[in-house]
Design a protein around this motif. Structure first.
Motif, PDB file in Angstrom:
ATOM      1  N   ARG A 119      -4.225  -1.211   1.280  1.00  0.00           N
ATOM      2  CA  ARG A 119      -5.382  -1.494   0.418  1.00  0.00           C
ATOM      3  C   ARG A 119      -5.666  -2.984   0.288  1.00  0.00           C
ATOM      4  NH1 ARG A 119      -9.423   1.778  -0.651  1.00  0.00           N
ATOM      5  NH2 ARG A 119      -9.912   0.291   0.981  1.00  0.00           N
ATOM      6  N   THR A 120      -4.658  -3.836   0.509  1.00  0.00           N
ATOM      7  CA  THR A 120      -4.888  -5.285   0.434  1.00  0.00           C
ATOM      8  C   THR A 120      -5.595  -5.820   1.675  1.00  0.00           C
ATOM      9  OG1 THR A 120      -2.789  -5.983   1.469  1.00  0.00           O
ATOM     10  CG2 THR A 120      -2.747  -5.545  -0.895  1.00  0.00           C
ATOM     11  N   ILE A 121      -5.476  -5.098   2.803  1.00  0.00           N
ATOM     12  CA  ILE A 121      -5.952  -5.609   4.093  1.00  0.00           C
ATOM     13  C   ILE A 121      -7.333  -5.077   4.465  1.00  0.00           C
ATOM     14  CG2 ILE A 121      -5.422  -5.655   6.584  1.00  0.00           C
ATOM     15  CD1 ILE A 121      -2.445  -5.450   5.815  1.00  0.00           C
ATOM     16  N   TYR A 122      -7.658  -3.855   3.997  1.00  0.00           N
ATOM     17  CA  TYR A 122      -8.880  -3.183   4.449  1.00  0.00           C
ATOM     18  C   TYR A 122      -9.819  -2.868   3.287  1.00  0.00           C
ATOM     19  CZ  TYR A 122      -5.768  -2.268   8.413  1.00  0.00           C
ATOM     20  OH  TYR A 122      -4.882  -2.395   9.455  1.00  0.00           O
TER      21      TYR A 122
ATOM     22  N   LYS B 146       1.193  -2.677  13.697  1.00  0.00           N
ATOM     23  CA  LYS B 146       2.066  -3.845  13.487  1.00  0.00           C
ATOM     24  C   LYS B 146       1.263  -5.155  13.514  1.00  0.00           C
ATOM     25  CE  LYS B 146       6.171  -1.793  13.444  1.00  0.00           C
ATOM     26  NZ  LYS B 146       7.087  -1.860  12.281  1.00  0.00           N
ATOM     27  N   HIS B 147      -0.015  -5.052  13.841  1.00  0.00           N
ATOM     28  CA  HIS B 147      -0.892  -6.229  13.897  1.00  0.00           C
ATOM     29  C   HIS B 147      -2.226  -5.893  13.212  1.00  0.00           C
ATOM     30  CE1 HIS B 147       1.846  -7.973  16.913  1.00  0.00           C
ATOM     31  NE2 HIS B 147       1.886  -6.764  17.417  1.00  0.00           N
ATOM     32  N   PRO B 148      -2.189  -5.486  11.955  1.00  0.00           N
ATOM     33  CA  PRO B 148      -3.386  -4.961  11.296  1.00  0.00           C
ATOM     34  C   PRO B 148      -4.434  -6.036  11.005  1.00  0.00           C
ATOM     35  CG  PRO B 148      -1.610  -5.195   9.721  1.00  0.00           C
ATOM     36  CD  PRO B 148      -1.014  -5.498  11.059  1.00  0.00           C
ATOM     37  N   VAL B 149      -5.691  -5.693  11.242  1.00  0.00           N
ATOM     38  CA  VAL B 149      -6.805  -6.607  10.964  1.00  0.00           C
ATOM     39  C   VAL B 149      -7.918  -5.818  10.280  1.00  0.00           C
ATOM     40  CG1 VAL B 149      -8.510  -8.181  11.923  1.00  0.00           C
ATOM     41  CG2 VAL B 149      -6.244  -8.013  12.985  1.00  0.00           C
ATOM     42  N   GLY B 150      -8.254  -6.242   9.068  1.00  0.00           N
ATOM     43  CA  GLY B 150      -9.348  -5.617   8.339  1.00  0.00           C
ATOM     44  C   GLY B 150     -10.303  -6.674   7.847  1.00  0.00           C
ATOM     45  N   SER B 151     -10.988  -6.371   6.725  1.00  0.00           N
ATOM     46  CA  SER B 151     -11.906  -7.346   6.124  1.00  0.00           C
ATOM     47  C   SER B 151     -11.555  -7.567   4.660  1.00  0.00           C
ATOM     48  CB  SER B 151     -13.352  -6.837   6.232  1.00  0.00           C
ATOM     49  OG  SER B 151     -13.504  -5.611   5.517  1.00  0.00           O
ATOM     50  N   GLY B 152     -10.346  -7.134   4.251  1.00  0.00           N
ATOM     51  CA  GLY B 152      -9.974  -7.122   2.846  1.00  0.00           C
ATOM     52  C   GLY B 152      -9.613  -8.470   2.256  1.00  0.00           C
ATOM     53  N   PRO B 153      -9.197  -8.466   0.984  1.00  0.00           N
ATOM     54  CA  PRO B 153      -8.929  -9.723   0.266  1.00  0.00           C
ATOM     55  C   PRO B 153      -7.698 -10.468   0.758  1.00  0.00           C
ATOM     56  CG  PRO B 153      -8.362  -7.828  -1.095  1.00  0.00           C
ATOM     57  CD  PRO B 153      -9.068  -7.284   0.106  1.00  0.00           C
ATOM     58  N   PHE B 154      -6.837  -9.770   1.527  1.00  0.00           N
ATOM     59  CA  PHE B 154      -5.641 -10.414   2.076  1.00  0.00           C
ATOM     60  C   PHE B 154      -5.550 -10.163   3.579  1.00  0.00           C
ATOM     61  CE2 PHE B 154      -4.773  -9.872  -2.390  1.00  0.00           C
ATOM     62  CZ  PHE B 154      -4.118 -11.048  -2.743  1.00  0.00           C
ATOM     63  N   THR B 155      -5.013 -11.141   4.293  1.00  0.00           N
ATOM     64  CA  THR B 155      -4.812 -11.022   5.734  1.00  0.00           C
ATOM     65  C   THR B 155      -3.331 -10.814   6.030  1.00  0.00           C
ATOM     66  OG1 THR B 155      -4.506 -13.399   6.039  1.00  0.00           O
ATOM     67  CG2 THR B 155      -6.759 -12.562   6.178  1.00  0.00           C
ATOM     68  N   PHE B 156      -3.059 -10.065   7.078  1.00  0.00           N
ATOM     69  CA  PHE B 156      -1.687  -9.799   7.476  1.00  0.00           C
ATOM     70  C   PHE B 156      -1.045 -11.066   8.035  1.00  0.00           C
ATOM     71  CE2 PHE B 156       1.273  -8.615  10.931  1.00  0.00           C
ATOM     72  CZ  PHE B 156       2.222  -7.914  10.193  1.00  0.00           C
ATOM     73  N   VAL B 157       0.219 -11.336   7.632  1.00  0.00           N
ATOM     74  CA  VAL B 157       0.975 -12.490   8.138  1.00  0.00           C
ATOM     75  C   VAL B 157       2.095 -12.021   9.049  1.00  0.00           C
ATOM     76  CG1 VAL B 157       2.378 -14.496   7.535  1.00  0.00           C
ATOM     77  CG2 VAL B 157       0.401 -13.874   6.121  1.00  0.00           C
ATOM     78  N   LYS B 158       3.039 -11.224   8.503  1.00  0.00           N
ATOM     79  CA  LYS B 158       4.107 -10.698   9.349  1.00  0.00           C
ATOM     80  C   LYS B 158       4.828  -9.559   8.659  1.00  0.00           C
ATOM     81  CE  LYS B 158       7.623 -14.181   8.103  1.00  0.00           C
ATOM     82  NZ  LYS B 158       8.599 -15.151   8.646  1.00  0.00           N
ATOM     83  N   TRP B 159       5.540  -8.789   9.477  1.00  0.00           N
ATOM     84  CA  TRP B 159       6.327  -7.649   9.006  1.00  0.00           C
ATOM     85  C   TRP B 159       7.735  -7.813   9.538  1.00  0.00           C
ATOM     86  CZ3 TRP B 159       4.355  -1.887   9.487  1.00  0.00           C
ATOM     87  CH2 TRP B 159       5.292  -1.019   8.932  1.00  0.00           C
ATOM     88  N   ASN B 160       8.659  -8.104   8.656  1.00  0.00           N
ATOM     89  CA  ASN B 160      10.074  -8.163   9.008  1.00  0.00           C
ATOM     90  C   ASN B 160      10.673  -6.786   8.747  1.00  0.00           C
ATOM     91  OD1 ASN B 160      10.153 -11.027   9.602  1.00  0.00           O
ATOM     92  ND2 ASN B 160       9.922 -11.346   7.395  1.00  0.00           N
TER      93      ASN B 160
ATOM     94  N   TYR C  85      -3.316   3.667  -7.058  1.00  0.00           N
ATOM     95  CA  TYR C  85      -2.771   2.629  -6.170  1.00  0.00           C
ATOM     96  C   TYR C  85      -3.060   1.237  -6.751  1.00  0.00           C
ATOM     97  CZ  TYR C  85      -2.024   6.130  -2.531  1.00  0.00           C
ATOM     98  OH  TYR C  85      -1.566   7.210  -1.818  1.00  0.00           O
ATOM     99  N   PRO C  86      -2.116   0.296  -6.629  1.00  0.00           N
ATOM    100  CA  PRO C  86      -2.318  -1.033  -7.217  1.00  0.00           C
ATOM    101  C   PRO C  86      -3.394  -1.839  -6.500  1.00  0.00           C
ATOM    102  CG  PRO C  86      -0.261  -0.961  -5.966  1.00  0.00           C
ATOM    103  CD  PRO C  86      -0.786   0.437  -5.993  1.00  0.00           C
ATOM    104  N   LEU C  87      -4.125  -2.618  -7.282  1.00  0.00           N
ATOM    105  CA  LEU C  87      -5.145  -3.545  -6.773  1.00  0.00           C
ATOM    106  C   LEU C  87      -4.734  -4.954  -7.203  1.00  0.00           C
ATOM    107  CD1 LEU C  87      -8.302  -1.496  -7.813  1.00  0.00           C
ATOM    108  CD2 LEU C  87      -7.401  -1.734  -5.494  1.00  0.00           C
ATOM    109  N   PHE C  88      -4.748  -5.895  -6.266  1.00  0.00           N
ATOM    110  CA  PHE C  88      -4.198  -7.224  -6.532  1.00  0.00           C
ATOM    111  C   PHE C  88      -5.264  -8.324  -6.625  1.00  0.00           C
ATOM    112  CE2 PHE C  88      -0.940  -4.701  -4.400  1.00  0.00           C
ATOM    113  CZ  PHE C  88       0.149  -4.869  -5.246  1.00  0.00           C
ATOM    114  N   ASN C  89      -6.544  -7.958  -6.545  1.00  0.00           N
ATOM    115  CA  ASN C  89      -7.620  -8.963  -6.549  1.00  0.00           C
ATOM    116  C   ASN C  89      -7.590  -9.851  -7.784  1.00  0.00           C
ATOM    117  OD1 ASN C  89      -8.408  -6.387  -5.175  1.00  0.00           O
ATOM    118  ND2 ASN C  89     -10.118  -7.620  -4.441  1.00  0.00           N
ATOM    119  N   ASP C  90      -7.253  -9.287  -8.934  1.00  0.00           N
ATOM    120  CA  ASP C  90      -7.328 -10.004 -10.205  1.00  0.00           C
ATOM    121  C   ASP C  90      -5.984 -10.559 -10.678  1.00  0.00           C
ATOM    122  OD1 ASP C  90     -10.043  -9.341 -10.342  1.00  0.00           O
ATOM    123  OD2 ASP C  90      -9.630  -7.457 -11.384  1.00  0.00           O
TER     124      ASP C  90
END
Length: 549
Positions: free
Chosen positions: A78-81, A203-217, A539-544
């Protein structure tokens, strides 16, 4: 937005469908109103920036929304898309990436006007072609879509009218379709990235959401960073522009004590899925806040596999139904923090039948009588036998022990022994193979967060022979199929509610399932965390979100 008679029905029905449950002890029935408020006694002020550390109970399966089958993955997804529309807590549907829409008089096509200022994180423009790519991708068998495939049904095709106008065509009308488009698993992915990464897109997600993917350990954490270009947030959050936080680190911490202890010690700022035994202590902790919302959809339910004898016989299933003391299980394991489930649906979802509550009670005499009638006689060891075979139930559950589900298996093992049923418990990390590929279970539990009772169709309709994975219950009844098909297309809300009441009664009367509990999503957070909100499904929303410095 132009409105027509069918669209008016959808709007009214959606309001009814998504009134959130208020039955859980201590749970707020309105998730958007239940957010992390002002920090008490913090002595500081919230300021933009900083990183939120948020501990997850399990690892996501993938960050490809169209392929994910896990609720935990949606916390990150939900943060990415973004989605075309958003569903508010009162059930109404509002614009998001779509600005307006109309529905054809027969309810079989939706025409959306789209925002013209949106870009994906990789710079790809969002437009009608992107929407068409996404929805066609979900129904493409090569995608191997998971829950998204059920959500998008009965979508058939798209027509690009112009760059920012798209028409979606359905096989049949669907009262659930518009609300389903708001769900994160129908989030819009970048067509460029999806084509580039193929099977590795998750493993390389790209959306238009408020957060962009950095990495997955792997098995450690997933990191996302603020999208500085973001300015198209939906009505459900206050902050319509870029997020206040610079970043979120989703820590993967399956061990309950470690996860909750990390909040109390300040190692992380928030953690999900608080164990029942920690609720009271956290409520009285001056440094911690407890935020709880009810989820809606399908409660945690045990499904009999009717493909395997003797559980294809209704009397055998009913014997288990009478022998299992669900109240004892829920009270013992969840200490009054989880409400008992009575139906295949949770309270608060459209069509939930409250008349089923308190109707089924344990009755060992009835359980024994039913097994006697089937010819299963108790042997010297107390386990029933027939034709030289022991009466054995193979109970499969997943690992790790999410929400104490493994403990439910142990309690049921003890309870069924009283009526002469031997329970073999198999705990596996690979439920996908054991349950959905091989069907090697007699009893297996699952739940699903969903906005509409149409979700029942994916669990209880006769298996499509072309399906890539088995349904859990393997039930097949033409009457049940007919009701589930009618429920999708019925436009009269009252008639639709009656259809789903029939379905719920059928599933209990024929012992297709054992409903166990309704899951309240609970987050423990530092009182320095402010502005955490939740969508209509919990589901949690982190925009605010901001963090007191």
């Amino acid at each position: 937005m132009k409105t027509i008679h069918w669209l008016k029905y959808v709007a009214v029905a959606s309001v009814l469908m998504l009134v959130l449950s208020g039955c859980a002890g201590g749970a707020n029935p309105n998730p958007s109103a239940n957010s992390a408020g002002a920090a008490q006694g913090s002595g500081g002020a919230a300021a933009p920036g900083g990183e939120l550390s948020f501990a997850l109970a399990t690892s996501p399966d993938t960050l490809d929304p169209h392929r994910s089958g896990l609720a935990v993955a949606v916390r990150v997804i939900r943060t990415i898309y973004d989605s075309l529309v958003v569903q508010l807590p009162d059930g109404t549907i509002k614009p998001w990436l779509a600005t307006e829409w109309t529905v054809s008089p027969d309810g079989k096509s939706y025409t959306f006007k789209l925002r013209q200022d949106v870009k994906f994180h990789d710079g790809t423009p969002f437009n009608a072609e992107a929407v068409k790519f996404n929805y066609d991708r979900i129904i493409d068998p090569q995608t191997k879509a998971s829950n998204a495939l059920a959500l998008i049904r009965p979508y058939q095709s798209s027509e690009v009218i112009d760059e920012y106008t798209i028409k979606l065509n359905l096989e049949t009308p669907s009262a659930a379709f518009l609300g389903n488009l708001s769900q994160a698993l129908l989030g819009i992915v970048s067509p460029t990235a999806a084509k580039k990464y193929g099977d590795e897109f998750g493993k390389h997600p790209v959306g238009s959401g408020p957060f962009t993917f950095v990495k997955w350990n792997e098995n450690a954490d997933i990191q996302v960073a603020k999208n500085p270009e973001y300015r198209w947030a939906p009505e459900i959050v206050e902050n319509k522009g870029q997020a206040s936080l610079d970043a979120i680190a989703f820590k993967i911490v399956p061990e309950e004590a470690t996860r909750i202890g990390s909040v109390q010690s300040g190692q992380v700022l928030a953690a999900e899925t608080v164990p029942p035994q920690n609720v009271l202590a956290l409520k009285s902790d001056p440094k911690t806040q407890l935020i709880q919302v009810n989820t809606v959809g399908l409660p945690y339910t045990l499904f009999f596999n009717q493909r395997r004898a003797p559980w294809n016989e209704v009397k055998a299933r009913q014997a288990v139904q009478y022998a299992v003391d669900v109240d004892a299980i829920v009270k013992t394991l969840y200490l009054g923090t989880y409400p008992r489930a009575w139906s295949a649906l949770t309270p608060g979802i459209f069509g939930y039948d409250a008349s089923l509550e308190n109707t089924l009670k344990p009755d060992l005499a009835k359980a024994n009588k039913l097994l006697d009638e089937l010819g299963w006689a108790k042997g010297a060891d107390g386990i029933r036998e027939k034709d030289g075979k022991k009466l054995t139930l193979h109970y499969v559950d997943g690992s790790p022990n999410r929400e104490k589900r493994n403990d439910i298996a142990v309690m049921i093992q003890q309870q069924l022994k009283q009526v002469g049923i031997a329970v073999e418990v198999e705990i596996t990390k690979d439920t996908a193979t054991v349950v959905y590929k091989n069907g090697a279970h007699d009893l297996y539990g699952n739940s699903q967060v969903n906005s509409d009772p149409d979700a029942l169709r994916n669990f209880y309709h006769t298996q499509d022979p072309k399906a890539t994975k088995l349904t859990i219950a393997g039930v097949s009844d033409p009457q049940l199929d007919e009701w589930l098909e009618q429920g999708t297309v019925e436009l009269d809300a009252s008639k639709r509610k009656d259809i789903y009441k029939k379905v719920q009664h059928y599933l209990i009367d024929n012992a297709v399932i054992l409903p166990i509990y309704v899951f309240p999503y609970t987050v423990a957070a530092s009182k320095n965390v402010k502005g955490l909100k939740f969508d209509s499904l919990g589901y949690p929303l982190f925009n605010d979100v901001t963090v007191v410095k």
